[in-house]
Design a protein around this motif. Structure first.
Motif, PDB file in Angstrom:
ATOM      1  N   TRP A  58      54.340  60.490  66.859  1.00 48.75           N
ATOM      2  CA  TRP A  58      55.594  59.756  66.721  1.00 48.75           C
ATOM      3  C   TRP A  58      56.392  60.212  65.511  1.00 48.75           C
ATOM      4  CZ3 TRP A  58      53.525  54.089  67.430  1.00 48.75           C
ATOM      5  CH2 TRP A  58      53.065  53.934  68.743  1.00 48.75           C
ATOM      6  N   PHE A  59      55.711  60.676  64.484  1.00 48.08           N
ATOM      7  CA  PHE A  59      56.381  61.054  63.247  1.00 48.08           C
ATOM      8  C   PHE A  59      56.669  62.549  63.150  1.00 48.08           C
ATOM      9  CE2 PHE A  59      54.515  57.001  62.286  1.00 48.08           C
ATOM     10  CZ  PHE A  59      55.456  56.384  61.490  1.00 48.08           C
ATOM     11  N   MET A  60      55.930  63.359  63.862  1.00 48.47           N
ATOM     12  CA  MET A  60      56.037  64.809  63.716  1.00 48.47           C
ATOM     13  C   MET A  60      57.449  65.333  63.945  1.00 48.47           C
ATOM     14  SD  MET A  60      52.553  66.180  65.379  1.00 48.47           S
ATOM     15  CE  MET A  60      51.009  66.026  64.536  1.00 48.47           C
ATOM     16  N   GLY A  61      58.073  64.954  65.020  1.00 51.45           N
ATOM     17  CA  GLY A  61      59.411  65.445  65.325  1.00 51.45           C
ATOM     18  C   GLY A  61      60.522  64.733  64.590  1.00 51.45           C
ATOM     19  N   ALA A  62      60.207  63.620  63.961  1.00 55.62           N
ATOM     20  CA  ALA A  62      61.239  62.817  63.303  1.00 55.62           C
ATOM     21  C   ALA A  62      61.430  63.148  61.831  1.00 55.62           C
ATOM     22  CB  ALA A  62      60.894  61.332  63.436  1.00 55.62           C
ATOM     23  N   HIS A  63      60.630  64.031  61.296  1.00 57.51           N
ATOM     24  CA  HIS A  63      60.725  64.345  59.863  1.00 57.51           C
ATOM     25  C   HIS A  63      62.135  64.866  59.545  1.00 57.51           C
ATOM     26  CE1 HIS A  63      60.041  66.245  55.993  1.00 57.51           C
ATOM     27  NE2 HIS A  63      58.985  65.450  55.899  1.00 57.51           N
ATOM     28  N   PRO A  64      62.733  64.419  58.454  1.00 56.00           N
ATOM     29  CA  PRO A  64      64.104  64.829  58.119  1.00 56.00           C
ATOM     30  C   PRO A  64      64.288  66.342  58.022  1.00 56.00           C
ATOM     31  CG  PRO A  64      63.454  62.997  56.738  1.00 56.00           C
ATOM     32  CD  PRO A  64      62.225  63.411  57.511  1.00 56.00           C
ATOM     33  N   ASP A  65      63.287  67.058  57.557  1.00 56.03           N
ATOM     34  CA  ASP A  65      63.406  68.510  57.436  1.00 56.03           C
ATOM     35  C   ASP A  65      63.416  69.215  58.788  1.00 56.03           C
ATOM     36  OD1 ASP A  65      63.453  68.225  54.701  1.00 56.03           O
ATOM     37  OD2 ASP A  65      61.337  68.698  54.433  1.00 56.03           O
ATOM     38  N   ARG A  66      63.044  68.531  59.839  1.00 54.73           N
ATOM     39  CA  ARG A  66      63.010  69.126  61.177  1.00 54.73           C
ATOM     40  C   ARG A  66      64.267  68.813  61.983  1.00 54.73           C
ATOM     41  NH1 ARG A  66      56.927  67.534  61.784  1.00 54.73           N
ATOM     42  NH2 ARG A  66      55.997  69.350  60.802  1.00 54.73           N
ATOM     43  N   GLN A  67      65.210  68.135  61.410  1.00 54.43           N
ATOM     44  CA  GLN A  67      66.430  67.781  62.126  1.00 54.43           C
ATOM     45  C   GLN A  67      67.392  68.967  62.133  1.00 54.43           C
ATOM     46  OE1 GLN A  67      66.154  64.910  63.809  1.00 54.43           O
ATOM     47  NE2 GLN A  67      64.173  64.957  62.800  1.00 54.43           N
ATOM     48  N   VAL A  68      68.185  69.077  63.171  1.00 51.82           N
ATOM     49  CA  VAL A  68      69.054  70.248  63.349  1.00 51.82           C
ATOM     50  C   VAL A  68      70.086  70.383  62.225  1.00 51.82           C
ATOM     51  CG1 VAL A  68      68.748  70.374  65.833  1.00 51.82           C
ATOM     52  CG2 VAL A  68      70.591  68.974  64.898  1.00 51.82           C
ATOM     53  N   ASP A  69      70.454  69.288  61.592  1.00 55.44           N
ATOM     54  CA  ASP A  69      71.447  69.355  60.527  1.00 55.44           C
ATOM     55  C   ASP A  69      70.836  69.350  59.126  1.00 55.44           C
ATOM     56  OD1 ASP A  69      70.566  66.745  60.658  1.00 55.44           O
ATOM     57  OD2 ASP A  69      72.544  65.847  60.499  1.00 55.44           O
ATOM     58  N   ALA A  70      69.518  69.555  59.032  1.00 53.39           N
ATOM     59  CA  ALA A  70      68.846  69.556  57.722  1.00 53.39           C
ATOM     60  C   ALA A  70      69.123  70.873  57.003  1.00 53.39           C
ATOM     61  CB  ALA A  70      67.352  69.379  57.905  1.00 53.39           C
ATOM     62  N   ASN A  71      69.515  70.742  55.771  1.00 49.54           N
ATOM     63  CA  ASN A  71      69.717  71.937  54.923  1.00 49.54           C
ATOM     64  C   ASN A  71      69.347  71.614  53.514  1.00 49.54           C
ATOM     65  OD1 ASN A  71      70.602  73.845  56.791  1.00 49.54           O
ATOM     66  ND2 ASN A  71      72.626  72.926  56.808  1.00 49.54           N
TER      67      ASN A  71
END
Length: 71
Positions: A58-71
């Protein structure tokens, strides 16, 4: 049934699966690190919960660094 006050599991309320409490905790720990809070000194118990959470799907894909707009 398991009581919400139980501490037998790896998550905040002691359950064998994360709850909304865990979902609220993880972003707060992420932000604490952004502001250089020493989490090892202040809340080692919460870090153990975080360790269990980050391994859960549940948490693996939700990490902020894994979001498409993370920089």
């Amino acid at each position: 049934t398991q009581s919400a006050s139980s501490t037998d599991g790896p998550f905040l309320v002691g359950t064998m699966a994360p709850t909304m409490a865990d979902a609220a905790l993880i972003p707060q720990l992420y932000n604490a690190r952004r502001f250089d809070i020493d989490l090892n000194a202040t809340c080692p118990g919460l870090l153990a919960v975080e360790e269990a959470c980050v391994k859960h799907p549940w948490f693996m894909g939700a990490h902020p660094d894994r979001q498409v707009d993370a920089n």
